[in-house]
Design an enzyme around this catalytic site. Structure first.
Site, PDB file in Angstrom:
ATOM      1  N   ASP A  51     -11.031 -25.592  13.503  1.00 11.10           N
ATOM      2  CA  ASP A  51     -12.281 -24.776  13.186  1.00 11.10           C
ATOM      3  C   ASP A  51     -13.030 -23.994  13.839  1.00 11.10           C
ATOM      4  O   ASP A  51     -14.193 -23.703  13.563  1.00 11.10           O
ATOM      5  CB  ASP A  51     -13.108 -26.549  12.197  1.00 11.10           C
ATOM      6  N   PHE A  98     -24.580 -24.312  10.662  1.00  9.73           N
ATOM      7  CA  PHE A  98     -23.365 -25.399  11.145  1.00  9.73           C
ATOM      8  C   PHE A  98     -21.742 -24.532  11.628  1.00  9.73           C
ATOM      9  O   PHE A  98     -21.886 -23.519  11.101  1.00  9.73           O
ATOM     10  CB  PHE A  98     -22.928 -26.595   9.871  1.00  9.73           C
TER      11      PHE A  98
END
Length: 418
Positions: free
Chosen positions: A306, A324
């Protein structure tokens, strides 16, 4: 490319040489011989490294490279070099660029920028125009241009009818639809897992319920509409249970988990380090254990780094206001080996390719070599010196990791770390 790889332990259950130490002769990118003490009459370059292991090339289903639009975070060229240095021969690139990748021309641009590299880049197209969730993007045109799936990166499709139509439409050309598992009306402004730790720290919580509601909704829609669904980066024990039950009912669904969600719990946020601010958030120990078990029993189909490079200006701010995301390519193998055995780590790093249209390529005579070279036993503390990305937002900075990547051989090219 002609080389002779000496004394490599082959980790590949699909190969008859699995678990054995062999020499590999590679000519023009293809394996022409495997055996002990192979001769080198043509004076090819020899590769001989400490405790050398070799496996099928690793695969990452979710990376962000920024280009076009966010080159200060990462470029495609440097991103692919980082992937190669980290052991990945195939990566799936997200559509969260500027502009968002939502047309066939955008797909063509990304593929042209990644051509002639050892690492194969597979582009994702946005599911909806500009990832705004209002109108479907040009799914068929992007598929024809080379998009392997469709995903509004980290952006939930809030309209269930939109998801239903996407699944139905993509059925016409065997398209893969991805859906980020988050119900925004439940999440609201949550910045970490809603639990005891969030209460102690005074931070707004993102409850597990927000993910599980969306997973349940999408599975109901899949059952109704048909099609192929991939749920990226699940993070809760209930999500694992929901997907396991859906697979038992023969629904065509796959899912992934981010490696950092296997290694950390929400207690890692006690120091308000924004590198630990990720989405989905770090959950509880119970969730971590369920995710690892789901990975081992096959409920979770693949792991992902990710990898999400973020500018320093968007991380060195108050926790509530930080963006984030974390980079993860460089630390992926070393981190995974802290929670899984070497053989299991290699298994989960190499499975999942077929979901995105890449067939496995075992290490066998006559096959083109697509492989990762590594030492599974090297232990070290991950530091900024290990980061090859332009951005330095690494959740594993300061962590003790296990395993050194030597490089990759793929697409008739070789990349070895200095």
């Amino acid at each position: 490319m002609n080389i002779l790889i000496k004394s490599a332990t082959i980790i590949d259950p699909k190969s008859e040489f699995h678990n054995s130490t062999q020499d590999l002769l590679v000519e023009n990118g293809y394996i022409t011989n495997i055996g002990s003490n192979l001769k080198n009459p043509k004076n090819y370059k020899e590769i001989q490294l400490d405790n050398l292991h070799i496996s099928q090339g690793w695969f990452d289903s979710s990376v962000c490279f920024g280009e076009p639009g966010y080159e200060e975070r990462e470029t495609i060229e440097n991103g692919l070099k980082t992937a190669a240095a980290s052991g990945f021969t195939t990566v799936v690139m997200n559509s969260n660029t500027n502009p968002v990748i939502d047309t066939n021309a955008d797909i063509a641009f990304v593929l042209s920028k990644s051509a002639n590299h050892a690492v194969t880049l597979l582009p994702l197209g946005a599911l909806t125009r500009s990832s705004k969730g209002e109108d479907l993007a040009e799914l068929f045109d992007m598929k024809m241009a080379g998009a392997v799936a469709f995903y509004d990166y980290k952006t939930a499709v809030t309209n269930p009818n939109m998801m239903k139509i996407a699944l139905q439409y993509a059925c016409n050309f065997n398209g893969l639809v991805c859906s980020f598992p988050q119900e925004n009306k439940i999440t609201r402004n949550g910045v970490m897992n809603e639990q005891v730790t969030s209460t102690k720290l005074g931070l707004k919580g993102n409850p597990a319920l927000a993910e599980e509601l969306q997973v349940a909704r999408d599975l109901f829609l899949l059952e109704y509409a048909g099609g192929k669904l991939h749920i990226p980066t699940i993070s809760t024990s209930k999500s694992v249970a929901l997907i396991k039950e859906a697979k038992a009912r023969k629904l065509d669904v796959t899912c992934s988990v981010a490696i950092h969600n296997l290694c950390f719990t929400d207690e890692a946020l006690n120091d308000f380090d924004t590198n630990f601010k990720v989405i989905p958030p770090l959950r509880t120990q119970n969730d971590v254990e369920a995710l690892i078990e789901g990975l081992k029993d096959g409920t979770i189909d693949m792991v992902t780094s990710d990898h999400a490079p973020i500018d320093i200006e968007e991380k060195k701010v108050e926790f509530d206001h930080a963006n984030f995301g974390t980079i993860g390519l460089e630390s992926a193998f070393g981190a995974l080996q802290t929670v899984l055995s070497t053989k299991k780590a290699i298994e989960v790093l190499t499975r999942g390719k077929s979901r995105f249209g890449i067939e496995p390529n075992p290490i066998k005579i006559g096959h083109e070599l697509n492989a990762t070279l590594f030492n599974p036993n090297n232990t070290y503390t991950f530091s900024e010196n290990d980061i090859k990305s332009r951005s330095k937002n690494a959740i594993f900075k300061g962590s003790s990791l296990k395993g050194k990547v030597y490089g990759i051989i793929a697409n008739n090219k070789m990349y070895l770390n200095p």
